[in-house]
Design a protein around this motif. Sequence first.
Motif, mmCIF file in Angstrom:
data_model
loop_
_atom_site.group_PDB
_atom_site.id
_atom_site.type_symbol
_atom_site.label_atom_id
_atom_site.label_comp_id
_atom_site.label_asym_id
_atom_site.label_seq_id
_atom_site.Cartn_x
_atom_site.Cartn_y
_atom_site.Cartn_z
ATOM 1 N N ALA A 139 34.623 44.099 54.915
ATOM 2 C CA ALA A 139 35.864 43.397 54.609
ATOM 3 C C ALA A 139 35.789 42.759 53.230
ATOM 4 C CB ALA A 139 36.153 42.335 55.666
ATOM 5 N N GLU A 140 36.894 42.789 52.517
ATOM 6 C CA GLU A 140 36.974 42.064 51.262
ATOM 7 C C GLU A 140 37.105 40.570 51.565
ATOM 8 O OE1 GLU A 140 39.494 43.739 48.124
ATOM 9 O OE2 GLU A 140 39.903 45.399 49.514
ATOM 10 N N THR A 141 36.287 39.779 50.886
ATOM 11 C CA THR A 141 36.261 38.338 51.132
ATOM 12 C C THR A 141 36.266 37.598 49.799
ATOM 13 O OG1 THR A 141 33.846 38.200 51.110
ATOM 14 C CG2 THR A 141 34.901 38.701 53.237
ATOM 15 N N GLU A 142 36.351 36.291 49.888
ATOM 16 C CA GLU A 142 36.255 35.484 48.679
ATOM 17 C C GLU A 142 34.898 35.699 48.004
ATOM 18 O OE1 GLU A 142 37.140 33.032 45.595
ATOM 19 O OE2 GLU A 142 38.488 33.828 47.128
ATOM 20 N N ARG A 143 33.861 35.920 48.801
ATOM 21 C CA ARG A 143 32.536 36.125 48.229
ATOM 22 C C ARG A 143 32.455 37.453 47.471
ATOM 23 N NH1 ARG A 143 26.665 36.628 51.214
ATOM 24 N NH2 ARG A 143 25.421 36.271 49.350
ATOM 25 N N THR A 144 33.024 38.522 48.027
ATOM 26 C CA THR A 144 32.998 39.789 47.303
ATOM 27 C C THR A 144 33.870 39.705 46.050
ATOM 28 O OG1 THR A 144 34.820 40.740 48.610
ATOM 29 C CG2 THR A 144 32.570 41.105 49.404
ATOM 30 N N HIS A 145 34.945 38.934 46.127
ATOM 31 C CA HIS A 145 35.783 38.737 44.938
ATOM 32 C C HIS A 145 34.996 38.017 43.842
ATOM 33 C CE1 HIS A 145 39.244 37.826 42.416
ATOM 34 N NE2 HIS A 145 38.907 36.553 42.459
ATOM 35 N N ARG A 146 34.303 36.933 44.209
ATOM 36 C CA ARG A 146 33.525 36.203 43.209
ATOM 37 C C ARG A 146 32.420 37.079 42.622
ATOM 38 N NH1 ARG A 146 33.422 32.077 47.121
ATOM 39 N NH2 ARG A 146 31.209 32.482 47.441
ATOM 40 N N ALA A 147 31.862 37.956 43.437
ATOM 41 C CA ALA A 147 30.774 38.821 42.978
ATOM 42 C C ALA A 147 31.240 39.846 41.956
ATOM 43 C CB ALA A 147 30.131 39.535 44.165
ATOM 44 N N SER A 148 32.550 40.034 41.832
ATOM 45 C CA SER A 148 33.071 40.991 40.862
ATOM 46 C C SER A 148 33.512 40.336 39.563
ATOM 47 C CB SER A 148 34.253 41.760 41.469
ATOM 48 O OG SER A 148 35.370 40.912 41.664
ATOM 49 N N MET A 149 33.479 39.028 39.518
ATOM 50 C CA MET A 149 33.896 38.295 38.314
ATOM 51 C C MET A 149 32.662 37.998 37.461
ATOM 52 S SD MET A 149 37.208 37.994 38.645
ATOM 53 C CE MET A 149 37.164 39.641 39.355
ATOM 54 N N LEU A 150 32.231 38.975 36.697
ATOM 55 C CA LEU A 150 30.958 38.873 35.988
ATOM 56 C C LEU A 150 31.142 38.506 34.521
ATOM 57 C CD1 LEU A 150 29.111 42.037 37.383
ATOM 58 C CD2 LEU A 150 29.112 39.696 38.286
ATOM 59 N N HIS A 151 30.213 37.684 34.026
ATOM 60 C CA HIS A 151 30.117 37.430 32.597
ATOM 61 C C HIS A 151 29.307 38.559 31.957
ATOM 62 C CE1 HIS A 151 31.861 33.470 33.039
ATOM 63 N NE2 HIS A 151 30.992 33.175 33.987
ATOM 64 N N THR A 152 29.227 38.560 30.635
ATOM 65 C CA THR A 152 28.506 39.630 29.955
ATOM 66 C C THR A 152 27.050 39.695 30.423
ATOM 67 O OG1 THR A 152 28.048 38.140 28.095
ATOM 68 C CG2 THR A 152 29.947 39.594 27.893
ATOM 69 N N ALA A 153 26.612 40.916 30.699
ATOM 70 C CA ALA A 153 25.241 41.245 31.115
ATOM 71 C C ALA A 153 24.898 40.744 32.508
ATOM 72 C CB ALA A 153 24.209 40.754 30.104
ATOM 73 N N GLU A 154 25.847 40.226 33.259
ATOM 74 C CA GLU A 154 25.585 39.889 34.659
ATOM 75 C C GLU A 154 25.692 41.139 35.516
ATOM 76 O OE1 GLU A 154 26.697 35.197 35.278
ATOM 77 O OE2 GLU A 154 28.252 36.689 35.734
ATOM 78 N N PHE A 155 24.992 41.120 36.641
ATOM 79 C CA PHE A 155 25.058 42.263 37.550
ATOM 80 C C PHE A 155 25.095 41.781 38.992
ATOM 81 C CE2 PHE A 155 20.570 41.488 36.724
ATOM 82 C CZ PHE A 155 19.939 41.643 37.947
#
Length: 318
Positions: free
Chosen positions: A278-294
């Motif tokens: 399921a898409e959740t707030e946590r998966t959403h936050r995990a896609s908001m990356l700064h440069t060179a984050e993974f």
Amino acid sequence: MSAASPVLAAGVLAWRVVDDQVLVLLVERTQHRDHSLPKGKLDPGETLPECAARELDEETGLAIALGAPLGQSEYRLPDGRDKVVYYWQARVSEEAFRAARPFEPDDEILALAWLPLREAKRRCTYEHDVAIIERFEERLAAGHAETFPIIALRHAKAANAFDWEGPDASRPLTPRGLRQAALVAPGIGAFAPERIVTSDAARCVATVEPLRRLLGVEPKASAEISQDAHEAPERDPRAEIERRIAKAVRKRRGTVLCSHAPVIPEIVTAVVHAADAAETERTHRASMLHTAEFTVLHVAAGDEPALVALETHGPREA
């Protein structure tokens, strides 16, 4: 270091199967004569996954690929500082076990012990180690002890788009971006991905270059995960991303995908869909990356894919 700054460390619950029995590895420390999971403090510039893999190698001679994270333990040190230790599970194949350096006691580690789960919990000196083993037991019971990683990596810092006179895709990494790419490569490499896919933009190709050298895996450049494809009004790159991710999940293939800020959420969402999660707030936050984050999305390697855990890391710049 100020009194308010916690000491960061990382460790591994290493496990193997012998005669159909699951064994986990404990170390006996030379000075303290206690029994615990292998762990150690972060070196300057290290990511937590890099630290975990390095400490296991240094303390036990085992070179392994990290699996899913098992959470963290927190406790107070004698000097009053807090210590936070992050743990990962990692299966030790028979090949890796045989390839390990012969163990020799030193002034840090006196002995190694491979123990059944119940005996390991009994032998542990500290309750926080017992808690980590119990979390692993839950994963084992759920069929989630073995996983493979799908890693979404945002490119490192590039030349400013407003100042760059050439095509956007030709923007190079800045000196800071080159440092970022070098810093995160060992952390990504700790999960031993088998495949690297990158946007064909120069900044993405350059970001995975240190990883290419580290792993010896040749990246595949793809226009389908580029920012240009994402912004083209006549194209819908989401279908290609979903197809690519579904194939990686079906083949149980650890894969890195290096792309751009607008595309990373589509990659993460595609993994969530492929793992029937399921898409959740946590998966959403995990896609908001700064440069060179993974972000590492850990998918169960059993018959039925499942999203076991996810985690996000970035360069630890001075």
